[in-house]
Design an enzyme around this catalytic site. Sequence first.
Site, PDB file in Angstrom:
ATOM      1  N   SER A  63       0.930  -1.390  -0.083  1.00 46.04           N
ATOM      2  CA  SER A  63       0.227   0.018   0.023  1.00 46.04           C
ATOM      3  C   SER A  63       0.841   1.099   0.156  1.00 46.04           C
ATOM      4  CB  SER A  63      -0.939   0.238   1.224  1.00 46.04           C
ATOM      5  OG  SER A  63      -1.859  -0.963   1.015  1.00 46.04           O
ATOM      6  N   GLU A  82     -10.312   7.078   2.339  1.00 50.55           N
ATOM      7  CA  GLU A  82      -9.969   5.843   2.218  1.00 50.55           C
ATOM      8  C   GLU A  82     -10.861   4.737   2.752  1.00 50.55           C
ATOM      9  OE1 GLU A  82      -5.851   2.817   2.245  1.00 50.55           O
ATOM     10  OE2 GLU A  82      -6.534   3.985   3.874  1.00 50.55           O
ATOM     11  N   ASP A  90      -9.028  -4.261   2.501  1.00 45.10           N
ATOM     12  CA  ASP A  90      -7.732  -4.841   2.574  1.00 45.10           C
ATOM     13  C   ASP A  90      -7.203  -5.737   3.746  1.00 45.10           C
ATOM     14  OD1 ASP A  90      -4.648  -4.915   1.716  1.00 45.10           O
ATOM     15  OD2 ASP A  90      -4.685  -4.085   3.955  1.00 45.10           O
ATOM     16  N   HIS A 126      -6.793  -9.717   3.776  1.00 46.37           N
ATOM     17  CA  HIS A 126      -5.544 -10.113   4.389  1.00 46.37           C
ATOM     18  C   HIS A 126      -6.064 -11.381   5.288  1.00 46.37           C
ATOM     19  CE1 HIS A 126      -1.911  -7.970   3.522  1.00 46.37           C
ATOM     20  NE2 HIS A 126      -2.678  -6.821   3.607  1.00 46.37           N
ATOM     21  N   HIS A 169      -1.059  -9.433  -0.783  1.00 50.09           N
ATOM     22  CA  HIS A 169      -1.551  -8.774  -1.779  1.00 50.09           C
ATOM     23  C   HIS A 169      -1.429  -9.655  -3.218  1.00 50.09           C
ATOM     24  CE1 HIS A 169      -0.728  -4.615   0.147  1.00 50.09           C
ATOM     25  NE2 HIS A 169      -1.580  -5.608   0.981  1.00 50.09           N
TER      26      HIS A 169
HETATM   27 ZN   LIG Z   1      -2.587  -4.842   2.623  1.00 53.35          ZN
END
Ligand SMILES: [Zn+2]
Length: 581
Positions: free
Chosen positions: A138, A334, A339, A343, A493
């Site tokens: 990121s 954001e 994310d 994960h 990712h």
């Molecule tokens: Zn991440």
Amino acid sequence: MASTTTPLLADHHRHDSSSDRDSDDALRGQSSATQTGRSWPSRLREALLFAWALLATAGVLVLAVWVSHKHQTDFDKPAGKRNLIFMVSDGMGPASLSLTRSFRQYTEGLEYGDTLTLDKHFWGSSRTRSSSSLVTDSAAGATAFSCAQKSYNGAISMLPGYTPCGTVLEAAKKAGYTTGLVVTTDITDATPACFASHVNYRLQQDEIALQEIGQGPLNRVVDLMFGGGRCHFLPNTTDGGCRQDNIDAIELAQKEYGWNYIGDRPSFDEYWEGKKEVPMPMLGLFAPTDIPFELDRRNMNDQYPSLSEMAKTALRALEKATEKSDKGFFIMIEGSRIDHAGHGNDPSAQVREVLEYDKTFKAVLDFLEESKTDGVLVATSDHETGGLAVARHYPQYLWYPSVLANATASSEHLARLLWAHIASTTTTTSSSSSSLSELKKYINSELVIPGLGISDATDDELDAIALHPELAQPAFAQMISLRAQIGWSTHGHSAVDVNIYSSGGPGADAIRGNVENTDVGEFLRSYLGVDVDAVTKELREKMGSSSLARGGEVGEGDGDDHWIAHEAMEYHRLDETLGSA
Ligand SMILES: [Zn+2]
Ligand SMILES: *[C@@H]1O[C@H](CO)[C@@H](O)[C@H](O)[C@H]1NC(C)=O
Ligand SMILES: *[C@@H]1O[C@H](CO)[C@@H](O)[C@H](O)[C@H]1NC(C)=O
């Protein structure tokens, strides 16, 4: 060379101008007629048609050049006051959209043609690799947006060689715009950090916090910050602090840099829907670290604001603050924790994160519609997370949204409940087989059934969690994914291209189609018409090599904050402490 010019023109005339088809056919018909002899009138007609076609072609060319020139000049020199809203869906790949769209159709009983607001504003896609890897993190992802340059994984608006690069937010502030950052994770996390600070490596969050409040090379560049991560602002001498030093950055922000501060939901609510004017600059830190996943936050609504609520309040505040200015504002909003759900391979947490992001996107569109000031919304992701696949077991072609719909808590939240339960009972029980079966019973009846909405947990599944509570989060997430038939290929990712969405507007055509993530960064500065290079120059003069001295070591790999993994390690330590006690 006349021989190349003529065929080119002729070629262009024949294949390109479809509107000329009739005269084209007429011309060809005429040519074949000339084989048998030409009359003067037919020659004249041919000549006239040819001249007409030539003129038409020239006219189209002139018009095209004029339009593109006008477009170019309009874009290079923004004329009026303007607002730019940049949204980042951290870790959201195209599969997350399919997942969430179908989930919503299922839960709300909608037609298959019903789409998300995001879908209706699909604009293009972005390639995401960093300078150091085909798979970005990121930090490098956000540096591509803020600096419009590729850098190494972990870089917070620093380029390879550890030289700082000016950011669009810094340049906007210098040009007179008002600026804001709204996130659902730590405000010191990589994405927001890249707009308002410069450090070699993303884990230097103590330093990032200081630069964000104004103790950096450019002094204060942000006017409004809403999010989590309060612990990075509190000294090592207080309970809620996670700084290594004894600096109270909240006090420093207020005393040295003029910030107003709010730290909880009731204070936030005082500003809801314009009840009270938001004084600037405004720092709002609503959680010690992350704001809970939307799936869990709903059950703690009195404690934490949602992303859409924070965004709406921020937009209103920025609009008010720029009311009398000839410059508008720049804000980065954001959806940080899409994310984290990736994960954690937790699809039920992710669909609610994406839905909330979609809701926020809609709120921004509504704002733009009502605003008297021109504005553009551009939204994209820094990368995909999890290698999400909306399918799992061949030869079955299906997946079950109903499984996600039945979950009322995230795997992260349930793991925390489990750890708290163990911490409160370990002192009185030993790890005998009776306590193991007690624990399994607790896991099933208190967490799996009510939280995951799963009533058919197997003995093996419960055993695994009871024996390895530190791995409870991935185990819970796996129970959901298996039953919903959702696949994941990584806990990290992936390199898949991510989508770009936009309201459209001046210059936004530059990021149509498949572009590089740095092109998105180029668009941001161009739209605002700000001089980022001047900021880069100033940063290099001011930071020089001291950036290295302030920097600390640069780690290997992607260095992504492994959210709950940290806590799992904490749990391990707790377990050891309790075990030895
Ligand atoms: Zn991440
Ligand atoms: C807290 O930070 C100060 C430096 O600011 C340091 O001297 C001290 O050792 C730290 N205390 C702890 C408990 O880490
Ligand atoms: C979801 O919950 C409902 C109501 O408890 C139940 O009837 C249904 O079987 C559950 N669905 C799944 C896929 O577990």
